[in-house]
Design a protein around this motif. Structure first.
Motif, PDB file in Angstrom:
ATOM      1  N   GLY A  87       0.775  -1.235   0.000  1.00  0.00           N
ATOM      2  CA  GLY A  87       0.000   0.000   0.000  1.00  0.00           C
ATOM      3  C   GLY A  87       0.807   1.286   0.000  1.00  0.00           C
ATOM      4  N   MET A  88       2.102   1.201   0.334  1.00  0.00           N
ATOM      5  CA  MET A  88       2.899   2.425   0.430  1.00  0.00           C
ATOM      6  C   MET A  88       4.364   2.087   0.577  1.00  0.00           C
ATOM      7  SD  MET A  88       2.304   3.359   4.420  1.00  0.00           S
ATOM      8  CE  MET A  88       0.689   2.670   4.342  1.00  0.00           C
TER       9      MET A  88
ATOM     10  N   ILE B 291      -4.729   9.843  -2.726  1.00  0.00           N
ATOM     11  CA  ILE B 291      -3.681   9.043  -2.072  1.00  0.00           C
ATOM     12  C   ILE B 291      -3.102   9.811  -0.886  1.00  0.00           C
ATOM     13  CG2 ILE B 291      -1.305   8.208  -2.374  1.00  0.00           C
ATOM     14  CD1 ILE B 291      -2.152   7.334  -5.226  1.00  0.00           C
TER      15      ILE B 291
ATOM     16  N   LEU C   7      -3.148   8.815   3.082  1.00  0.00           N
ATOM     17  CA  LEU C   7      -1.901   8.661   3.840  1.00  0.00           C
ATOM     18  C   LEU C   7      -1.849   9.620   5.023  1.00  0.00           C
ATOM     19  CD1 LEU C   7       0.718   8.155   0.974  1.00  0.00           C
ATOM     20  CD2 LEU C   7      -0.275   6.422   2.485  1.00  0.00           C
TER      21      LEU C   7
ATOM     22  N   GLY D 109       2.894   7.195  -1.812  1.00  0.00           N
ATOM     23  CA  GLY D 109       1.758   6.436  -2.302  1.00  0.00           C
ATOM     24  C   GLY D 109       2.142   5.547  -3.473  1.00  0.00           C
ATOM     25  N   ARG D 110       1.438   4.420  -3.583  1.00  0.00           N
ATOM     26  CA  ARG D 110       1.664   3.475  -4.680  1.00  0.00           C
ATOM     27  C   ARG D 110       0.373   3.312  -5.472  1.00  0.00           C
ATOM     28  NH1 ARG D 110       5.250  -1.531  -2.814  1.00  0.00           N
ATOM     29  NH2 ARG D 110       5.992  -1.271  -4.929  1.00  0.00           N
TER      30      ARG D 110
ATOM     31  N   THR E 173      -2.645   2.198  -3.449  1.00  0.00           N
ATOM     32  CA  THR E 173      -3.027   2.968  -2.263  1.00  0.00           C
ATOM     33  C   THR E 173      -4.473   3.468  -2.296  1.00  0.00           C
ATOM     34  OG1 THR E 173      -0.729   3.661  -1.972  1.00  0.00           O
ATOM     35  CG2 THR E 173      -2.388   4.879  -0.742  1.00  0.00           C
TER      36      THR E 173
ATOM     37  N   ARG F 247      -6.857   0.313  -1.728  1.00  0.00           N
ATOM     38  CA  ARG F 247      -6.550  -0.654  -0.664  1.00  0.00           C
ATOM     39  C   ARG F 247      -7.411  -0.360   0.568  1.00  0.00           C
ATOM     40  NH1 ARG F 247      -2.937  -4.594   0.099  1.00  0.00           N
ATOM     41  NH2 ARG F 247      -1.823  -4.801   2.076  1.00  0.00           N
TER      42      ARG F 247
ATOM     43  N   LEU G 285      -3.958  -0.817   4.993  1.00  0.00           N
ATOM     44  CA  LEU G 285      -2.970   0.273   5.020  1.00  0.00           C
ATOM     45  C   LEU G 285      -2.398   0.442   6.431  1.00  0.00           C
ATOM     46  CD1 LEU G 285      -4.588   3.032   2.754  1.00  0.00           C
ATOM     47  CD2 LEU G 285      -2.574   1.638   2.258  1.00  0.00           C
TER      48      LEU G 285
END
Length: 116
Positions: free
Chosen positions: A21-22, A57, A61, A83-84, A87, A90, A95
């Motif tokens: 997720g990150m 994202i 986060l 962030g991916r 993200t 998810r 996360l």
């Protein structure tokens, strides 16, 4: 954290952990010692999507960091959450698990919480 130099300093320490997720980058901030506040930066590259997606994202986060870092991260650290692609979609619980695992792997998890 807002300045590019701060992000580069954290990246330069090369202490990071990638989860689905990150990505968490971490660096001790010796100028703040243990009493200093946690400093966190957020980023998402253009590879993950357009501005709407990148902002979503970063909002996710930010909410995650507000919830987890004050309770579980050691003081005197600087963190960058990246962030991916996964993200935005998810599950938030996943996360949270990702961030806790990453904190443990980079050595920034509070001592009392290691190996629970």
């Amino acid at each position: 954290m807002k300045k590019r130099a701060e992000f580069l300093r954290v990246a330069g320490v090369r202490r990071k952990w990638a989860t689905p997720g990150m990505v968490l980058q971490a660096a001790r901030n010796d100028t703040l010692a243990d009493a200093g506040p946690l400093r966190v930066g957020f980023t998402a590259t253009k590879k993950v999507g357009n501005a709407v997606i990148r902002n979503r994202i970063k909002r996710r986060l930010r909410a995650l960091a507000d919830q987890i870092l004050p309770l579980h991260a050691e003081r005197g650290w600087d963190f960058v959450l990246i962030g991916r692609q996964s993200t935005p979609d998810r599950a938030f619980d996943d996360l949270e698990k990702d961030l806790m695992k990453a904190l443990e792997k980079v050595g920034a998890l509070k001592k009392s919480e290691n190996h629970e």
